[in-house]
Write a protein that holds these residues in place. Structure first.
Motif, mmCIF file in Angstrom:
data_model
loop_
_atom_site.group_PDB
_atom_site.id
_atom_site.type_symbol
_atom_site.label_atom_id
_atom_site.label_comp_id
_atom_site.label_asym_id
_atom_site.label_seq_id
_atom_site.Cartn_x
_atom_site.Cartn_y
_atom_site.Cartn_z
ATOM 1 N N PRO A 132 0.824 -1.131 -0.169
ATOM 2 C CA PRO A 132 0.006 -0.064 -0.053
ATOM 3 C C PRO A 132 0.838 1.211 -0.122
ATOM 4 N N LEU A 133 2.140 1.280 0.555
ATOM 5 C CA LEU A 133 2.824 2.423 0.569
ATOM 6 C C LEU A 133 3.359 2.712 -0.932
ATOM 7 N N ALA A 134 3.679 1.504 -1.392
ATOM 8 C CA ALA A 134 4.102 1.996 -2.924
ATOM 9 C C ALA A 134 2.838 2.350 -3.723
ATOM 10 N N GLU A 135 1.784 2.049 -3.486
ATOM 11 C CA GLU A 135 0.665 2.449 -4.248
ATOM 12 C C GLU A 135 0.414 3.818 -4.072
ATOM 13 N N VAL A 136 0.618 4.388 -2.602
ATOM 14 C CA VAL A 136 0.425 5.823 -2.475
ATOM 15 C C VAL A 136 1.595 6.729 -3.006
ATOM 16 N N GLU A 137 2.830 6.182 -2.523
ATOM 17 C CA GLU A 137 3.923 6.990 -3.367
ATOM 18 C C GLU A 137 5.004 6.011 -3.623
ATOM 19 N N PRO A 138 4.882 5.795 -4.911
ATOM 20 C CA PRO A 138 5.909 4.796 -5.535
ATOM 21 C C PRO A 138 7.269 4.677 -5.401
ATOM 22 N N GLY A 139 7.776 6.307 -5.341
ATOM 23 C CA GLY A 139 9.132 6.425 -5.116
ATOM 24 C C GLY A 139 9.758 6.187 -3.936
ATOM 25 N N VAL A 140 9.105 5.900 -2.823
ATOM 26 C CA VAL A 140 9.445 5.445 -1.421
ATOM 27 C C VAL A 140 9.996 4.133 -1.191
ATOM 28 N N VAL A 141 9.319 3.245 -2.066
ATOM 29 C CA VAL A 141 9.579 1.728 -2.025
ATOM 30 C C VAL A 141 10.562 1.378 -3.002
ATOM 31 N N PRO A 142 11.901 0.938 -2.769
ATOM 32 C CA PRO A 142 12.487 0.463 -3.713
ATOM 33 C C PRO A 142 11.967 -0.917 -4.312
ATOM 34 N N SER A 143 12.021 -0.943 -5.660
ATOM 35 C CA SER A 143 11.709 -2.591 -5.884
ATOM 36 C C SER A 143 12.232 -3.546 -5.418
ATOM 37 N N VAL A 144 13.663 -3.602 -4.889
ATOM 38 C CA VAL A 144 14.378 -4.618 -4.110
ATOM 39 C C VAL A 144 13.524 -4.856 -2.953
ATOM 40 N N ALA A 145 12.989 -4.096 -2.347
ATOM 41 C CA ALA A 145 12.249 -4.138 -1.011
ATOM 42 C C ALA A 145 10.751 -4.734 -1.352
ATOM 43 N N LEU A 146 10.229 -4.464 -2.413
ATOM 44 C CA LEU A 146 8.902 -5.271 -2.922
ATOM 45 C C LEU A 146 9.256 -6.532 -3.271
ATOM 46 N N ALA A 147 10.366 -6.981 -3.838
ATOM 47 C CA ALA A 147 10.697 -8.336 -4.235
ATOM 48 C C ALA A 147 11.077 -9.160 -3.077
ATOM 49 N N GLY A 148 11.707 -8.525 -1.776
ATOM 50 C CA GLY A 148 11.921 -9.227 -0.694
ATOM 51 C C GLY A 148 10.783 -9.596 0.049
ATOM 52 N N VAL A 149 9.472 -9.240 -0.140
ATOM 53 C CA VAL A 149 8.063 -9.452 0.382
ATOM 54 C C VAL A 149 7.143 -10.276 -0.625
ATOM 55 N N GLN A 150 7.599 -10.480 -1.733
ATOM 56 C CA GLN A 150 6.594 -10.907 -2.634
ATOM 57 C C GLN A 150 6.001 -12.477 -2.251
ATOM 58 N N ASP A 151 6.496 -13.114 -1.476
ATOM 59 C CA ASP A 151 6.134 -14.403 -0.996
ATOM 60 C C ASP A 151 5.159 -14.141 0.041
ATOM 61 N N GLN A 152 4.702 -12.929 0.512
ATOM 62 C CA GLN A 152 3.578 -12.632 1.384
ATOM 63 C C GLN A 152 2.248 -12.345 0.708
ATOM 64 N N LEU A 153 1.400 -13.174 1.102
ATOM 65 C CA LEU A 153 0.232 -13.151 0.678
ATOM 66 C C LEU A 153 -0.689 -11.772 0.963
ATOM 67 N N ILE A 154 -0.928 -11.096 -0.243
ATOM 68 C CA ILE A 154 -1.598 -9.938 0.127
ATOM 69 C C ILE A 154 -2.817 -9.518 -1.242
ATOM 70 N N GLN A 155 -4.071 -9.263 -0.698
ATOM 71 C CA GLN A 155 -4.650 -8.980 -2.008
ATOM 72 C C GLN A 155 -5.775 -7.838 -1.634
ATOM 73 N N ARG A 156 -6.020 -6.981 -2.662
ATOM 74 C CA ARG A 156 -6.779 -5.882 -2.593
ATOM 75 C C ARG A 156 -7.950 -6.352 -1.815
ATOM 76 N N HIS A 157 -8.540 -5.490 -0.904
ATOM 77 C CA HIS A 157 -9.576 -5.936 -0.335
ATOM 78 C C HIS A 157 -11.045 -5.345 -1.001
ATOM 79 N N LEU A 158 -11.863 -6.072 -1.446
ATOM 80 C CA LEU A 158 -13.003 -5.708 -2.220
ATOM 81 C C LEU A 158 -14.148 -5.092 -1.487
ATOM 82 N N LEU A 159 -14.648 -4.105 -1.719
ATOM 83 C CA LEU A 159 -15.813 -3.629 -1.042
ATOM 84 C C LEU A 159 -16.869 -4.499 -1.116
ATOM 85 N N GLY A 160 -17.674 -4.514 0.008
ATOM 86 C CA GLY A 160 -18.826 -5.208 0.176
ATOM 87 C C GLY A 160 -18.360 -6.766 0.772
ATOM 88 N N GLU A 161 -17.185 -6.759 1.249
ATOM 89 C CA GLU A 161 -16.689 -8.310 1.798
ATOM 90 C C GLU A 161 -17.140 -7.958 3.138
#
Length: 161
Positions: A132-161
């Motif tokens: 979510p930080l990269a969504e708000v401000e992409p320049g704050v999160v290096p791509s190597v940091a995102l790659a480091g957490v790619q095995d952690q499951l995260i999904q966009r929350h759908l409204l109405g769930e």
């Protein structure tokens, strides 16, 4: 009378896994925007994640960008007051929670005190913060940091769930 401080851009992580977590996060975003000398600039989408070092139902997470005249310790205190207003209790470390607000970044500040560490010490290890930080401000999160957490499951929350 104290002169207003120069505004600082700060990033706040929001999370909840008790009650109507999505609504609690929406209410917390409103509360952030209503803090004196503070303006909500952007908020990420809501994301659903499994608890990390915790238990209970899945979490709903987001990140907010704010511009504030608070000091970092003052903003932390305001965040804790918003948590308390949402019914936050701390019965034990990493307990499920109605609302968790963490100060991730405060301008370019580096703070290491008994009550506050900025940047947040575990933010680089957690997809529920980095995505979510990269969504708000992409320049704050290096791509190597995102790659480091790619095995952690995260999904966009759908409204109405």
């Amino acid at each position: 009378m104290v002169a207003p401080r120069q505004p600082v851009t700060a990033y706040v992580a929001l999370g909840a896994n008790l009650g109507d977590a999505a609504q609690t996060l929406r209410d917390a975003l409103t509360a952030l925007n209503q803090l004196p000398g503070t303006r909500l600039v952007k908020a990420s989408s809501l994301y659903r994640t499994a608890p990390v070092d915790s238990s209970g139902p899945d979490y709903v997470n987001a990140v907010a960008e704010v511009v504030t005249q608070f000091t970092a310790p003052g903003l932390l205190l305001a965040l804790q007051q918003i948590e308390q207003a949402a019914g936050r209790e701390r019965p034990y470390l990493n307990a499920p929670r109605t609302l968790d607000l963490d100060l991730l970044l405060f301008g370019a500040a580096r703070i290491d005190s008994p009550h506050l560490t900025v940047p947040h010490p575990r933010m680089w290890e957690r997809a529920f913060v980095l995505v979510p930080l990269a969504e708000v401000e992409p320049g704050v999160v290096p791509s190597v940091a995102l790659a480091g957490v790619q095995d952690q499951l995260i999904q966009r929350h759908l409204l109405g769930e």
